[in-house]
Design a protein around this motif. Structure first.
Motif, PDB file in Angstrom:
ATOM      1  N   UNK A 143     -79.207  44.986  40.051  1.00 27.77           N
ATOM      2  CA  UNK A 143     -77.890  45.160  40.660  1.00 27.77           C
ATOM      3  C   UNK A 143     -77.328  46.557  40.481  1.00 27.77           C
ATOM      4  N   UNK A 144     -78.137  47.453  39.938  1.00 27.48           N
ATOM      5  CA  UNK A 144     -77.715  48.839  39.811  1.00 27.48           C
ATOM      6  C   UNK A 144     -76.860  49.143  38.600  1.00 27.48           C
ATOM      7  N   UNK A 145     -76.874  48.269  37.587  1.00 29.50           N
ATOM      8  CA  UNK A 145     -76.093  48.524  36.381  1.00 29.50           C
ATOM      9  C   UNK A 145     -76.995  48.435  35.150  1.00 29.50           C
ATOM     10  N   UNK A 146     -76.642  49.123  34.061  1.00 28.32           N
ATOM     11  CA  UNK A 146     -77.459  49.070  32.843  1.00 28.32           C
ATOM     12  C   UNK A 146     -77.202  47.768  32.086  1.00 28.32           C
ATOM     13  N   UNK A 147     -78.104  47.391  31.181  1.00 27.25           N
ATOM     14  CA  UNK A 147     -77.905  46.171  30.384  1.00 27.25           C
ATOM     15  C   UNK A 147     -76.918  46.445  29.248  1.00 27.25           C
ATOM     16  N   UNK A 148     -75.676  46.725  29.614  1.00 25.96           N
ATOM     17  CA  UNK A 148     -74.658  47.149  28.645  1.00 25.96           C
ATOM     18  C   UNK A 148     -73.535  46.117  28.618  1.00 25.96           C
ATOM     19  N   UNK A 149     -73.794  44.991  27.988  1.00 32.21           N
ATOM     20  CA  UNK A 149     -72.758  43.956  27.898  1.00 32.21           C
ATOM     21  C   UNK A 149     -72.757  43.382  26.490  1.00 32.21           C
ATOM     22  N   UNK A 150     -71.644  43.554  25.798  1.00 28.88           N
ATOM     23  CA  UNK A 150     -71.447  42.911  24.505  1.00 28.88           C
ATOM     24  C   UNK A 150     -72.247  43.489  23.353  1.00 28.88           C
ATOM     25  N   UNK A 151     -72.929  44.610  23.570  1.00 22.47           N
ATOM     26  CA  UNK A 151     -73.769  45.157  22.506  1.00 22.47           C
ATOM     27  C   UNK A 151     -75.026  44.347  22.274  1.00 22.47           C
TER      28      UNK A 151
END
Length: 252
Positions: A143-151
Motif C-alpha cells: 500500500x506504499x507505506x512502511x511497517x511503522x505501526x506501534x513499534x
C-alpha cells in the motif's frame, strides 16, 4: 458501526479480564476511538491489584484486519499536513507500549484474519493461541507505506528472527497458523471449536499464581528483552507513517 455500539466488549471474571474487539462488520479495524478505549482498559486493568491475566480477542469472523485505513485517509483529506494522522499513530504506539509494559500476563486469542496492525497488537501479547483458520499478513509496503505501526518491527524481529521478518515485510505473502507456529508468532494452534478452552487452560492457572512473583517475572522478561537495544528507533514510527501516507496521497 452504529453510533451506540461499543468498540470493545470488556468482561471481568475475578483476576481475569477479557477484552474483545467489537466492530466485526469492519473486521475489527483499529480506529482512533478503539485505541483510546483499549488504552483506558489496559491502564485500568494494570492498576487493579486483583487482576493478573488479560485476554485479548476479536468478535465475528476475524481477530483484526489492521488499522482503520478509511479513517486515516479521511484524516489526511481533512489535514494534508499529516498531523491528525500522526496523532492516531501515536495512540497505536501507546497501546502497544501498554501491552508490552503491563505487569499482567497478556494472552492473544486469535482467529480468522490477523493483518498489519492486528498482528502488531497480537505480537505484543505474552502468549498467543490461534485457531487453525488463522491467516496472517503484513501488507503495508504493497500500500506504499512502511511497517511503522506501534513499534512492532523490533518486537517481531526479537520474537521471530530478522531473516524471516525480512521475508514477511518485503515479500508480504500471507501465511497460515501452522507457519505462524513455526515462526513462534503462535505458541499454540487448536481447532476453532477449542479456542476458548485452550485460552482458559492457560488463563486459569496463571490467575492463581502469586501476584508479586508474576509481576516480577514479567518485569524481568521485559528487561532482558530490551537489553540488546541501545536505542529505540520505533519512537519515530508515527512520524514515518504520517510522512509516508502524506507523500502517497500527494502522488494521487
Amino acid at each position: 458501526m452504529t453510533s451506540d455500539q461499543q468498540p470493545l466488549l470488556v468482561t471481568a471474571d475475578g483476576p481475569v479480564v477479557r477484552i474483545r474487539l467489537n466492530t466485526p462488520e469492519r473486521g475489527n479495524v483499529l480506529s482512533g476511538r478503539m485505541l483510546d478505549d483499549l488504552l483506558a482498559v489496559l491502564n485500568a486493568a494494570d492498576d487493579d491489584p486483583a487482576v493478573r491475566v488479560l485476554v485479548l480477542s476479536g468478535a465475528g469472523r476475524d481477530f483484526c484486519t489492521g488499522g482503520d485505513r478509511e479513517e486515516l485517509t479521511a484524516l489526511l483529506d481533512e489535514d494534508p499536513s499529516g498531523t491528525s494522522l500522526r496523532a492516531v499513530a501515536v495512540k497505536g504506539r501507546r497501546v502497544c507500549d501498554a501491552l508490552a509494559s503491563t505487569g499482567l500476563v497478556t494472552i492473544a486469542q486469535l482467529h480468522g484474519s490477523v493483518i498489519g496492525a492486528g498482528l502488531a497488537l497480537a505480537v505484543f501479547c505474552d502468549l498467543r493461541v490461534g485457531a487453525e483458520d488463522c491467516r496472517f499478513w503484513l501488507p503495508e509496503i504493497q500500500g506504499g507505506i512502511p511497517p511503522a505501526w506501534g513499534g512492532a518491527l523490533p518486537r517481531l524481529i526479537h520474537e521471530v528472527g530478522a531473516a524471516r521478518v525480512r521475508e514477511m515485510v518485503l515479500v508480504a505473502d500471507k501465511f497460515d497458523a501452522a507457519t505462524a507456529y513455526e515462526l513462534s508468532i503462535l505458541h499454540k494452534v487448536v481447532p476453532s471449536e477449542r479456542l476458548d478452552e485452550a485460552v482458559a487452560r492457560w488463563a486459569e492457572p496463571l490467575a492463581d499464581r502469586p501476584p508479586a512473583a508474576l509481576r516480577t517475572a514479567k518485569l524481568m522478561l521485559n528487561s532482558y528483552a530490551l537489553a540488546p537495544r541501545l536505542a529505540d528507533g520505533t519512537l519515530f514510527d508515527p512520524d514515518l507513517l504520517a510522512s509516508a501516507m502524506t507523500v502517497q496521497a500527494r502522488k494521487h
